[in-house]
Motif scaffolding. Structure first.
Motif, mmCIF file in Angstrom:
data_model
loop_
_atom_site.group_PDB
_atom_site.id
_atom_site.type_symbol
_atom_site.label_atom_id
_atom_site.label_comp_id
_atom_site.label_asym_id
_atom_site.label_seq_id
_atom_site.Cartn_x
_atom_site.Cartn_y
_atom_site.Cartn_z
ATOM 1 N N MET A 170 1.174 26.877 -17.435
ATOM 2 C CA MET A 170 1.653 26.710 -16.052
ATOM 3 C C MET A 170 1.554 25.229 -15.671
ATOM 4 N N THR A 171 2.649 24.656 -15.292
ATOM 5 C CA THR A 171 2.640 23.245 -14.898
ATOM 6 C C THR A 171 2.003 23.103 -13.509
ATOM 7 N N GLN A 172 1.782 21.867 -13.121
ATOM 8 C CA GLN A 172 1.092 21.636 -11.850
ATOM 9 C C GLN A 172 1.864 22.201 -10.656
ATOM 10 N N VAL A 202 8.783 33.714 -13.159
ATOM 11 C CA VAL A 202 9.221 35.085 -13.430
ATOM 12 C C VAL A 202 9.499 35.250 -14.920
ATOM 13 N N ARG A 203 10.112 34.231 -15.524
ATOM 14 C CA ARG A 203 10.426 34.329 -16.951
ATOM 15 C C ARG A 203 9.151 34.430 -17.790
ATOM 16 N N LYS A 204 8.099 33.783 -17.301
ATOM 17 C CA LYS A 204 6.832 33.833 -18.041
ATOM 18 C C LYS A 204 6.041 35.112 -17.745
ATOM 19 N N ARG A 231 9.775 39.857 -9.561
ATOM 20 C CA ARG A 231 10.766 39.716 -8.497
ATOM 21 C C ARG A 231 11.593 40.978 -8.404
ATOM 22 N N GLU A 232 11.653 41.544 -7.222
ATOM 23 C CA GLU A 232 12.540 42.666 -6.973
ATOM 24 C C GLU A 232 13.885 42.081 -6.598
ATOM 25 N N SER A 233 14.791 42.076 -7.546
ATOM 26 C CA SER A 233 16.069 41.417 -7.313
ATOM 27 C C SER A 233 16.840 42.119 -6.205
ATOM 28 N N GLY A 234 17.562 41.330 -5.437
ATOM 29 C CA GLY A 234 18.379 41.895 -4.372
ATOM 30 C C GLY A 234 17.612 42.161 -3.101
ATOM 31 N N ARG A 235 16.310 41.941 -3.138
ATOM 32 C CA ARG A 235 15.512 42.135 -1.916
ATOM 33 C C ARG A 235 15.034 40.790 -1.422
ATOM 34 N N GLY A 280 10.923 39.462 -2.047
ATOM 35 C CA GLY A 280 10.667 40.500 -3.035
ATOM 36 C C GLY A 280 9.753 40.044 -4.160
ATOM 37 N N LEU A 281 8.949 39.025 -3.919
ATOM 38 C CA LEU A 281 8.031 38.563 -4.956
ATOM 39 C C LEU A 281 6.749 39.374 -4.901
ATOM 40 N N THR A 282 6.313 39.822 -6.065
ATOM 41 C CA THR A 282 5.032 40.528 -6.114
ATOM 42 C C THR A 282 4.233 39.999 -7.294
ATOM 43 N N LEU A 283 2.940 40.123 -7.171
ATOM 44 C CA LEU A 283 2.071 39.710 -8.265
ATOM 45 C C LEU A 283 1.999 40.848 -9.269
ATOM 46 N N PRO A 284 1.942 40.529 -10.549
ATOM 47 C CA PRO A 284 1.830 41.587 -11.541
ATOM 48 C C PRO A 284 0.666 42.499 -11.184
ATOM 49 N N GLU A 285 0.925 43.788 -11.213
ATOM 50 C CA GLU A 285 -0.043 44.731 -10.660
ATOM 51 C C GLU A 285 -1.330 44.752 -11.458
ATOM 52 N N LYS A 286 -2.398 44.634 -10.749
ATOM 53 C CA LYS A 286 -3.684 44.764 -11.407
ATOM 54 C C LYS A 286 -4.092 46.231 -11.348
ATOM 55 N N PRO A 287 -4.600 46.737 -12.443
ATOM 56 C CA PRO A 287 -4.968 48.148 -12.474
ATOM 57 C C PRO A 287 -6.077 48.430 -11.488
ATOM 58 N N LYS A 288 -6.202 49.668 -11.132
ATOM 59 C CA LYS A 288 -7.213 50.025 -10.134
ATOM 60 C C LYS A 288 -8.577 49.577 -10.635
ATOM 61 N N ILE A 289 -9.202 50.386 -11.443
ATOM 62 C CA ILE A 289 -10.445 49.943 -12.068
ATOM 63 C C ILE A 289 -10.408 50.426 -13.505
#
Lengths: 192, 192
Positions: free
Chosen positions: B1-3, B48-50, B55-59, B62-71
DNA sequence: CTTGCCTGTTCTCGATTTGTTCTATATAGT
DNA sequence: ACTATATAGAACAAATCGAGAACAGGCAAG
């Protein structure tokens, strides 16, 4: 939840809490300051779709709040003493408490932490961390091989991992041998 | 990840955490200090490519963080043994587990159940019940006055309430003296 | 019952915001 | 000077937003 959704949600919650029943779309509109019921209705739709609000279709004022797994805190219980009631029925939202990013669960095997009240088969929830304060219970990786749940002390240039069981002796290591992987966050034990 | 990617990522995370929803490209631009949405958009594309961002396209927003599992349930941990990985990263949904109607919480006061791993200050979650199987840990009301957390045995026409601490003697009662109020469902202890 | 008002719902319209793409300009490294 | 890259800014289509109109069903008073 977007800002207007939050605003509408707050209004509904407050109305239900004070009046005891759901507000109408028009009341929400006036309360928030909109001039159209359509807009409010669209936000309600969105909230319902997200499961943040429940709607009894075909009924007027049919909005209800979904039940959260809140567990009322009733009081303290002791040996031979009555339950000492806690005045306001506080509610503990375990979902909220456990909503700690990165948390993971391990199942305890063995009795080495028995005197800390951590028994064989218990679930421990671990918060990832690279270091821990003295005296904390941590998941420590020893020599890059063995992971263990112990109380950690770091002083005089060496690391002590102490079991909470008189049958186990404390173990001493050089700092580079021990890598903290996480800190004990919560203990959970299910009986049923 | 660049600066700049790192900077944008941080901004998005912070916004989602505080506002509860994704920022718009314009908001990111203003927040970071760019004067063009195009540049920000380019970085978002890269993230997004990485796979660092979804990204939920068309919304819009629509940016979301990759889902972290519950526990995630990672494995077993023991004294002096490596973590024994559990093949599939099972996830424990505490929300589900605790979604048991009527459950209430008590805070334990005293050490009478210490040998059962229940310590002073722990939270116990109680499931309301009028009776319990032999050997269960229950909230018992004695003579309609005193509530206590004990292991219960009912046999030979009398009720035994047994503390899990050698300092306390078992107590014997006539059945009509003891009223079961609930059965221990879960123990929870928070460390942080 | 009927009547009339409130309520929930759906639809359209215009204005604004948003995601996206494109080109031009500025900057840095060689 | 040349190239590669980063930024600025314009432009466009789609999504979103708030307002308002319209309609059917709920609900209570008469």
């Amino acid at each position: 939840m977007t800002q207007p959704e939050r605003q509408i949600m707050d209004f509904i919650e407050k109305h239900i809490q004070t009046q005891g029943y759901s507000p109408s779309v028009t009341e929400i509109m006036l309360g928030i300051g909109y001039k159209s019921r359509g807009s409010v209705h669209r936000y309600i739709d969105s909230l319902v779709r997200k499961g943040l609000l429940l709607r009894e279709s075909g009924r007027n004022r049919g909005l209800t709040l979904p039940e959260k797994p809140k567990i009322p805190l009733l009081g303290r219980i002791a040996a031979g003493m009555p339950i000492e009631a806690i005045p306001e029925s506080e509610c503990v939202d375990f979902y909220e408490k456990l909503n700690c990013p990165g948390l993971y669960q391990l199942i305890v095997s063995g009795d080495s932490m028995i005197d800390a009240g951590i028994c064989d088969g218990d679930s421990v929830l671990i918060q990832p961390a690279q270091s821990a304060p003295n005296g904390a219970i941590v998941v420590a990786l020893i020599d890059g091989e063995n992971a263990t749940l112990k109380r950690i002390y770091q002083r005089d240039g060496r690391v002590t991992l102490k079991a909470e069981n008189p049958a186990y002796e404390p173990q001493y290591y050089r700092p580079e041998q021990v890598q903290v992987q996480g800190v004990l966050f919560c203990l959970a034990r299910f009986y049923r």
